[in-house]
Design a protein around this motif. Structure first.
Motif, PDB file in Angstrom:
ATOM      1  N   UNK A 239       0.841  -1.186   0.000  1.00  0.00           N
ATOM      2  CA  UNK A 239       0.000   0.000   0.000  1.00  0.00           C
ATOM      3  C   UNK A 239       0.885   1.248   0.000  1.00  0.00           C
ATOM      4  N   UNK A 240       0.465   2.261  -0.692  1.00  0.00           N
ATOM      5  CA  UNK A 240       1.253   3.500  -0.698  1.00  0.00           C
ATOM      6  C   UNK A 240       1.169   4.208   0.657  1.00  0.00           C
ATOM      7  N   UNK A 241       2.222   4.931   0.959  1.00  0.00           N
ATOM      8  CA  UNK A 241       2.291   5.683   2.208  1.00  0.00           C
ATOM      9  C   UNK A 241       1.559   7.008   2.042  1.00  0.00           C
ATOM     10  N   UNK A 242       0.653   7.291   2.974  1.00  0.00           N
ATOM     11  CA  UNK A 242      -0.071   8.558   2.988  1.00  0.00           C
ATOM     12  C   UNK A 242       0.704   9.602   3.781  1.00  0.00           C
ATOM     13  N   UNK A 243       1.314   9.162   4.879  1.00  0.00           N
ATOM     14  CA  UNK A 243       2.098  10.044   5.749  1.00  0.00           C
ATOM     15  C   UNK A 243       3.072   9.179   6.529  1.00  0.00           C
ATOM     16  N   UNK A 244       4.104   9.803   7.042  1.00  0.00           N
ATOM     17  CA  UNK A 244       5.080   9.112   7.886  1.00  0.00           C
ATOM     18  C   UNK A 244       5.217   9.894   9.184  1.00  0.00           C
ATOM     19  N   UNK A 245       5.229   9.164  10.292  1.00  0.00           N
ATOM     20  CA  UNK A 245       5.368   9.799  11.597  1.00  0.00           C
ATOM     21  C   UNK A 245       6.609   9.250  12.296  1.00  0.00           C
ATOM     22  N   UNK A 246       7.126  10.031  13.245  1.00  0.00           N
ATOM     23  CA  UNK A 246       8.286   9.578  14.005  1.00  0.00           C
ATOM     24  C   UNK A 246       7.827   8.836  15.261  1.00  0.00           C
ATOM     25  N   UNK A 247       8.775   8.345  16.012  1.00  0.00           N
ATOM     26  CA  UNK A 247       8.458   7.522  17.186  1.00  0.00           C
ATOM     27  C   UNK A 247       7.673   8.306  18.241  1.00  0.00           C
ATOM     28  N   UNK A 248       8.039   9.565  18.502  1.00  0.00           N
ATOM     29  CA  UNK A 248       7.305  10.354  19.499  1.00  0.00           C
ATOM     30  C   UNK A 248       5.856  10.558  19.074  1.00  0.00           C
ATOM     31  N   UNK A 249       5.650  10.893  17.802  1.00  0.00           N
ATOM     32  CA  UNK A 249       4.281  11.056  17.306  1.00  0.00           C
ATOM     33  C   UNK A 249       3.516   9.747  17.446  1.00  0.00           C
ATOM     34  N   UNK A 250       4.174   8.658  17.081  1.00  0.00           N
ATOM     35  CA  UNK A 250       3.548   7.336  17.180  1.00  0.00           C
ATOM     36  C   UNK A 250       3.141   7.045  18.620  1.00  0.00           C
ATOM     37  N   UNK A 251       4.038   7.311  19.571  1.00  0.00           N
ATOM     38  CA  UNK A 251       3.743   7.007  20.967  1.00  0.00           C
ATOM     39  C   UNK A 251       2.551   7.816  21.472  1.00  0.00           C
ATOM     40  N   UNK A 252       2.455   9.067  21.053  1.00  0.00           N
ATOM     41  CA  UNK A 252       1.316   9.892  21.461  1.00  0.00           C
ATOM     42  C   UNK A 252       0.018   9.401  20.850  1.00  0.00           C
ATOM     43  N   UNK A 253       0.047   9.121  19.564  1.00  0.00           N
ATOM     44  CA  UNK A 253      -1.158   8.608  18.893  1.00  0.00           C
ATOM     45  C   UNK A 253      -1.544   7.254  19.474  1.00  0.00           C
ATOM     46  N   UNK A 254      -0.561   6.416  19.724  1.00  0.00           N
ATOM     47  CA  UNK A 254      -0.809   5.100  20.310  1.00  0.00           C
ATOM     48  C   UNK A 254      -1.555   5.231  21.637  1.00  0.00           C
ATOM     49  N   UNK A 255      -1.147   6.184  22.456  1.00  0.00           N
ATOM     50  CA  UNK A 255      -1.789   6.376  23.761  1.00  0.00           C
ATOM     51  C   UNK A 255      -3.266   6.733  23.598  1.00  0.00           C
ATOM     52  N   UNK A 256      -3.573   7.589  22.648  1.00  0.00           N
ATOM     53  CA  UNK A 256      -4.962   7.995  22.434  1.00  0.00           C
ATOM     54  C   UNK A 256      -5.775   6.816  21.891  1.00  0.00           C
ATOM     55  N   UNK A 257      -5.209   6.065  20.956  1.00  0.00           N
ATOM     56  CA  UNK A 257      -5.904   4.890  20.406  1.00  0.00           C
ATOM     57  C   UNK A 257      -6.134   3.862  21.507  1.00  0.00           C
ATOM     58  N   UNK A 258      -5.114   3.633  22.298  1.00  0.00           N
ATOM     59  CA  UNK A 258      -5.230   2.653  23.390  1.00  0.00           C
ATOM     60  C   UNK A 258      -6.334   3.057  24.370  1.00  0.00           C
ATOM     61  N   UNK A 259      -6.409   4.334  24.678  1.00  0.00           N
ATOM     62  CA  UNK A 259      -7.458   4.822  25.567  1.00  0.00           C
ATOM     63  C   UNK A 259      -8.832   4.585  24.946  1.00  0.00           C
ATOM     64  N   UNK A 260      -8.968   4.884  23.667  1.00  0.00           N
ATOM     65  CA  UNK A 260     -10.250   4.690  22.992  1.00  0.00           C
ATOM     66  C   UNK A 260     -10.646   3.224  22.989  1.00  0.00           C
ATOM     67  N   UNK A 261      -9.692   2.348  22.748  1.00  0.00           N
ATOM     68  CA  UNK A 261      -9.992   0.917  22.710  1.00  0.00           C
ATOM     69  C   UNK A 261     -10.442   0.382  24.068  1.00  0.00           C
ATOM     70  N   UNK A 262     -10.136   1.104  25.130  1.00  0.00           N
ATOM     71  CA  UNK A 262     -10.602   0.709  26.451  1.00  0.00           C
ATOM     72  C   UNK A 262     -12.118   0.700  26.562  1.00  0.00           C
ATOM     73  N   UNK A 263     -12.783   1.357  25.636  1.00  0.00           N
ATOM     74  CA  UNK A 263     -14.248   1.434  25.659  1.00  0.00           C
ATOM     75  C   UNK A 263     -14.882   0.451  24.685  1.00  0.00           C
ATOM     76  N   UNK A 264     -14.132  -0.541  24.241  1.00  0.00           N
ATOM     77  CA  UNK A 264     -14.651  -1.455  23.223  1.00  0.00           C
ATOM     78  C   UNK A 264     -15.898  -2.209  23.707  1.00  0.00           C
ATOM     79  N   UNK A 265     -16.024  -2.397  24.998  1.00  0.00           N
ATOM     80  CA  UNK A 265     -17.210  -3.054  25.550  1.00  0.00           C
ATOM     81  C   UNK A 265     -18.488  -2.261  25.302  1.00  0.00           C
TER      82      UNK A 265
END
Length: 136
Positions: free
Chosen positions: A1-27
């Motif tokens: 798949x083509x790349x739409x954007x590239x992020x660095x590790x710090x950006x990834x870690x921040x986005x990961x935290x928000x996604x992880x928090x959201x997934x906590x509500x999967x129930x």
């Protein structure tokens, strides 16, 4: 798949935290679907969690990733919608109620990761907007 954007590790870690928090509500999908029979909410949540899983395919599921850069392969419009949602969620957590803010003060590292997530979402949204205008 083509790349739409590239992020660095710090950006990834921040986005990961928000996604992880959201997934906590999967129930909440099950509650909306089975208990409340609110199929519209269940469908919306299902789409959102699907987007989260799709993003995790690009940035990794583990809290720690060794890569320095992460290629995001979601189509631009889908990525923009996802980043808008994640940005709003990060803002809600950061602004939150007084009780939530007091609780979060005790975990400054988590608050810092949410701020990184918010900043990363906003930076990516600007980049994607500028790239989109360049194609028009």
């Amino acid at each position: 798949m083509p790349t739409t954007a590239t992020i660095d590790r710090d950006q990834r870690d921040g986005i990961y935290e928000v996604v992880r928090n959201h997934l906590g509500a999967i129930g909440d999908v099950w509650i909306a679907f089975e208990e409340n029979e609110d199929f519209e909410v269940a469908e919306r949540l299902g789409r959102e969690f699907g987007e989260d899983f799709r993003l995790l395919a690009d940035i990794g599921w583990s809290p720690k990733e060794e890569r320095r850069a992460f290629a995001l392969t979601m189509p631009a419009l889908e990525l923009i919608a996802l980043l808008d949602r994640l940005s709003e969620e990060a803002e809600r957590v950061l602004v939150g109620s007084a009780a939530e803010r007091e609780s979060e003060r005790s975990d400054a590292a988590t608050r810092s990761r949410f701020q990184l997530g918010l900043d990363a979402c906003e930076e990516l949204l600007v980049d994607l907007d500028e790239a989109g205008r360049g194609k028009a």
